[in-house]
Design a protein around this motif. Structure first.
Motif, PDB file in Angstrom:
ATOM      1  N   TRP A  50       0.754  -1.243   0.009  1.00  0.00           N
ATOM      2  CA  TRP A  50      -0.333   0.049  -0.051  1.00  0.00           C
ATOM      3  C   TRP A  50       0.913   1.190  -0.134  1.00  0.00           C
ATOM      4  CZ3 TRP A  50      -5.147   0.293  -0.873  1.00  0.00           C
ATOM      5  CH2 TRP A  50      -5.884  -0.804  -0.620  1.00  0.00           C
ATOM      6  N   ASN A  51       0.443   2.286  -0.799  1.00  0.00           N
ATOM      7  CA  ASN A  51       0.938   3.706  -0.762  1.00  0.00           C
ATOM      8  C   ASN A  51      -0.006   4.346   0.409  1.00  0.00           C
ATOM      9  OD1 ASN A  51       2.035   6.249  -1.136  1.00  0.00           O
ATOM     10  ND2 ASN A  51       0.437   6.587  -2.568  1.00  0.00           N
ATOM     11  N   LYS A  52       0.645   4.877   1.279  1.00  0.00           N
ATOM     12  CA  LYS A  52      -0.021   5.587   2.472  1.00  0.00           C
ATOM     13  C   LYS A  52       0.383   6.961   2.504  1.00  0.00           C
ATOM     14  CE  LYS A  52      -0.403   1.251   5.367  1.00  0.00           C
ATOM     15  NZ  LYS A  52      -0.452   0.867   6.660  1.00  0.00           N
ATOM     16  N   VAL A  53      -0.777   7.791   3.014  1.00  0.00           N
ATOM     17  CA  VAL A  53      -0.626   9.268   2.702  1.00  0.00           C
ATOM     18  C   VAL A  53      -0.747   9.783   4.337  1.00  0.00           C
ATOM     19  CG1 VAL A  53      -1.233   9.459   0.313  1.00  0.00           C
ATOM     20  CG2 VAL A  53      -3.157   9.554   2.298  1.00  0.00           C
ATOM     21  N   ASP A  54       0.209  10.790   4.575  1.00  0.00           N
ATOM     22  CA  ASP A  54       0.300  11.336   6.031  1.00  0.00           C
ATOM     23  C   ASP A  54      -0.815  12.319   5.963  1.00  0.00           C
ATOM     24  OD1 ASP A  54       1.332  11.064   8.551  1.00  0.00           O
ATOM     25  OD2 ASP A  54       3.240  11.757   7.836  1.00  0.00           O
ATOM     26  N   VAL A  55      -1.800  12.408   6.782  1.00  0.00           N
ATOM     27  CA  VAL A  55      -2.567  13.417   6.831  1.00  0.00           C
ATOM     28  C   VAL A  55      -3.048  13.594   8.400  1.00  0.00           C
ATOM     29  CG1 VAL A  55      -3.733  12.795   4.844  1.00  0.00           C
ATOM     30  CG2 VAL A  55      -4.606  11.914   7.154  1.00  0.00           C
ATOM     31  N   ILE A  56      -3.731  15.050   8.796  1.00  0.00           N
ATOM     32  CA  ILE A  56      -4.019  15.124  10.073  1.00  0.00           C
ATOM     33  C   ILE A  56      -5.707  15.501   9.779  1.00  0.00           C
ATOM     34  CG2 ILE A  56      -4.136  17.003  11.861  1.00  0.00           C
ATOM     35  CD1 ILE A  56      -1.371  15.947  11.860  1.00  0.00           C
ATOM     36  N   TYR A  57      -6.455  14.608  10.916  1.00  0.00           N
ATOM     37  CA  TYR A  57      -7.691  14.503  10.945  1.00  0.00           C
ATOM     38  C   TYR A  57      -8.008  15.974  12.205  1.00  0.00           C
ATOM     39  CZ  TYR A  57     -12.613  13.795  12.419  1.00  0.00           C
ATOM     40  OH  TYR A  57     -13.763  13.968  12.969  1.00  0.00           O
ATOM     41  N   THR A  58      -8.609  16.917  11.609  1.00  0.00           N
ATOM     42  CA  THR A  58      -8.986  17.942  12.457  1.00  0.00           C
ATOM     43  C   THR A  58     -10.042  18.783  12.200  1.00  0.00           C
ATOM     44  OG1 THR A  58      -7.763  19.763  13.837  1.00  0.00           O
ATOM     45  CG2 THR A  58      -7.336  19.575  11.484  1.00  0.00           C
ATOM     46  N   SER A  59     -10.324  19.788  12.951  1.00  0.00           N
ATOM     47  CA  SER A  59     -11.450  20.844  12.616  1.00  0.00           C
ATOM     48  C   SER A  59     -10.731  22.069  13.040  1.00  0.00           C
ATOM     49  CB  SER A  59     -12.915  20.537  13.714  1.00  0.00           C
ATOM     50  OG  SER A  59     -12.331  20.592  15.010  1.00  0.00           O
ATOM     51  N   GLY A  60     -11.628  23.205  13.066  1.00  0.00           N
ATOM     52  CA  GLY A  60     -11.247  24.629  13.261  1.00  0.00           C
ATOM     53  C   GLY A  60     -10.177  24.983  12.203  1.00  0.00           C
ATOM     54  N   ILE A  61     -10.571  24.824  10.928  1.00  0.00           N
ATOM     55  CA  ILE A  61      -9.568  25.002   9.885  1.00  0.00           C
ATOM     56  C   ILE A  61      -9.653  26.335   9.170  1.00  0.00           C
ATOM     57  CG2 ILE A  61      -8.670  23.785   7.662  1.00  0.00           C
ATOM     58  CD1 ILE A  61     -10.377  21.315   8.798  1.00  0.00           C
ATOM     59  N   ILE A  62      -8.233  26.871   8.887  1.00  0.00           N
ATOM     60  CA  ILE A  62      -8.398  28.066   8.173  1.00  0.00           C
ATOM     61  C   ILE A  62      -7.323  28.172   7.205  1.00  0.00           C
ATOM     62  CG2 ILE A  62      -7.789  30.729   8.275  1.00  0.00           C
ATOM     63  CD1 ILE A  62      -8.690  30.361  11.472  1.00  0.00           C
ATOM     64  N   ALA A  63      -7.814  28.279   5.889  1.00  0.00           N
ATOM     65  CA  ALA A  63      -6.868  28.387   4.741  1.00  0.00           C
ATOM     66  C   ALA A  63      -6.457  29.939   4.951  1.00  0.00           C
ATOM     67  CB  ALA A  63      -7.650  28.208   3.582  1.00  0.00           C
ATOM     68  N   VAL A  64      -5.023  30.155   4.855  1.00  0.00           N
ATOM     69  CA  VAL A  64      -4.499  31.330   5.243  1.00  0.00           C
ATOM     70  C   VAL A  64      -4.161  32.427   3.873  1.00  0.00           C
ATOM     71  CG1 VAL A  64      -2.455  32.478   6.362  1.00  0.00           C
ATOM     72  CG2 VAL A  64      -3.079  30.292   7.007  1.00  0.00           C
ATOM     73  N   GLU A  65      -4.679  33.361   4.085  1.00  0.00           N
ATOM     74  CA  GLU A  65      -4.642  34.580   3.081  1.00  0.00           C
ATOM     75  C   GLU A  65      -3.098  34.573   2.477  1.00  0.00           C
ATOM     76  OE1 GLU A  65      -5.015  38.683   3.618  1.00  0.00           O
ATOM     77  OE2 GLU A  65      -4.623  38.328   6.023  1.00  0.00           O
ATOM     78  N   ASP A  66      -3.038  34.939   1.344  1.00  0.00           N
ATOM     79  CA  ASP A  66      -1.505  35.196   0.560  1.00  0.00           C
ATOM     80  C   ASP A  66      -0.814  33.855   0.679  1.00  0.00           C
ATOM     81  OD1 ASP A  66      -1.918  37.875   0.372  1.00  0.00           O
ATOM     82  OD2 ASP A  66      -1.090  38.378   2.380  1.00  0.00           O
ATOM     83  N   GLU A  67      -1.382  32.746   0.585  1.00  0.00           N
ATOM     84  CA  GLU A  67      -1.016  31.410   0.417  1.00  0.00           C
ATOM     85  C   GLU A  67      -1.628  30.768  -0.699  1.00  0.00           C
ATOM     86  OE1 GLU A  67       1.557  29.843   1.753  1.00  0.00           O
ATOM     87  OE2 GLU A  67       1.909  31.392   3.700  1.00  0.00           O
ATOM     88  N   LEU A  68      -1.065  29.967  -1.562  1.00  0.00           N
ATOM     89  CA  LEU A  68      -1.272  29.151  -2.489  1.00  0.00           C
ATOM     90  C   LEU A  68      -2.348  28.028  -2.165  1.00  0.00           C
ATOM     91  CD1 LEU A  68       1.450  28.957  -5.248  1.00  0.00           C
ATOM     92  CD2 LEU A  68      -0.838  30.167  -5.533  1.00  0.00           C
ATOM     93  N   ILE A  69      -3.369  28.029  -2.372  1.00  0.00           N
ATOM     94  CA  ILE A  69      -4.318  26.894  -1.714  1.00  0.00           C
ATOM     95  C   ILE A  69      -5.389  26.549  -2.999  1.00  0.00           C
ATOM     96  CG2 ILE A  69      -6.342  26.380  -0.388  1.00  0.00           C
ATOM     97  CD1 ILE A  69      -4.044  26.853   1.241  1.00  0.00           C
ATOM     98  N   LEU A  70      -5.602  25.174  -3.132  1.00  0.00           N
ATOM     99  CA  LEU A  70      -6.536  24.754  -4.050  1.00  0.00           C
ATOM    100  C   LEU A  70      -8.135  24.953  -3.831  1.00  0.00           C
ATOM    101  CD1 LEU A  70      -5.372  20.865  -5.305  1.00  0.00           C
ATOM    102  CD2 LEU A  70      -5.429  23.011  -6.459  1.00  0.00           C
ATOM    103  N   ILE A  71      -8.710  25.419  -4.519  1.00  0.00           N
ATOM    104  CA  ILE A  71     -10.372  25.898  -4.106  1.00  0.00           C
ATOM    105  C   ILE A  71     -11.030  25.601  -5.539  1.00  0.00           C
ATOM    106  CG2 ILE A  71      -9.753  27.707  -2.426  1.00  0.00           C
ATOM    107  CD1 ILE A  71     -10.225  29.760  -4.607  1.00  0.00           C
TER     108      ILE A  71
END
Length: 251
Positions: free
Chosen positions: A220-241
């Motif tokens: 298996w190929n496994k991906v490293d993630v964080i499961y969380t809430s209270g999430i903010i995508a930060v201004e002036d950063e490149l983000i997929l939307i």
């Protein structure tokens, strides 16, 4: 690029952790491999199609449910003092075990196939499924509330995008480390507020045996993630939307 955005609902569901046995524990959201498997099943693909998956959602509560468990050992003969069932000359034990279930699950899924020509095909598979779709166990049926083809772009944000407080997601660890995503309540050196998982995504068949005695296993190929809430995508950063300014945490 384009992707398919899904809004899904499930009443009771178990996304089983592979390492849980006596109590069948569940992940809080479906892992990428589970969603990819559902896509391949509905599209009736016979070979793997590369894709990235964005996974967000929430659930109301958890409950435990009982199920009948059957156990047997290869070649063990029937013994009426220990086995409840006899199958020809072999013995099978029957008992009770527990499954952990999530209640009232709402999912927001983005599917981004590497081959963009598959977008319409995947959309059609969810609009007109060949069978009643399930996600998790076979009996974990789902209700499809939305299927929409969306444009997905990487954009420098002019303002923060804050997800609803009760909305959770699997966030790739690198997005936390490079601080393109910040978490409410994190600080004072605690940047990774949440639960860290290594989730299965796709596998390759690998032969660990010999030419005479092959032993094929899934690697298996496994991906490293964080499961969380209270999430903010930060201004002036490149983000997929997507086209509706919904953040896509592509895994």
């Amino acid at each position: 690029m384009k992707g398919i955005r899904l809004r899904l609902y499930q009443n009771l569901v178990n996304y089983k952790k592979t390492t849980s046995f006596q109590l069948k524990e569940t992940y809080p959201l479906p892992p990428p491999s589970t969603i990819i498997g559902m896509v391949h099943n509905l599209c009736q693909y016979k070979e793997y199609k590369e894709m990235e998956i964005g996974i967000q959602g929430k659930y109301y509560s958890k409950v435990n449910d009982l199920f009948t468990r059957y156990e047997f050992k290869n070649g063990m003969k029937y013994d009426k003092s220990r086995h409840q069932l006899k199958v020809e000359d072999f013995g099978v034990s029957r008992g009770v075990a527990t499954t952990e279930l999530l209640v009232d699950v709402e999912l927001l899924i983005h599917i981004i196939p590497k081959d963009q020509s598959l977008v319409q095909e995947i959309e059609k598979a969810f609009l007109y499924p060949v069978e009643y779709p399930s996600l998790g166990r076979r009996e974990d049926l789902l209700i499809i509330k939305e299927v929409k083809v969306v444009d997905i772009r990487e954009e420098m944000l002019n303002d923060d995008i804050e997800l609803k407080q009760d909305q959770t997601a699997y966030i790739p660890v690198h997005m936390i480390k490079d601080e393109s995503i910040k978490l409410l309540g994190a600080g004072n050196g605690i940047r990774n507020r949440g639960t860290r998982y290594k989730l299965t995504k796709e596998y390759k068949l690998v032969d660990y045996g010999t030419k005479r005695n092959p032993k094929i296993f899934r690697k298996w190929n496994k991906v490293d993630v964080i499961y969380t809430s209270g999430i903010i995508a930060v201004e002036d950063e490149l983000i997929l939307i997507d086209e509706d300014d919904i953040v896509v945490f592509a895994i």
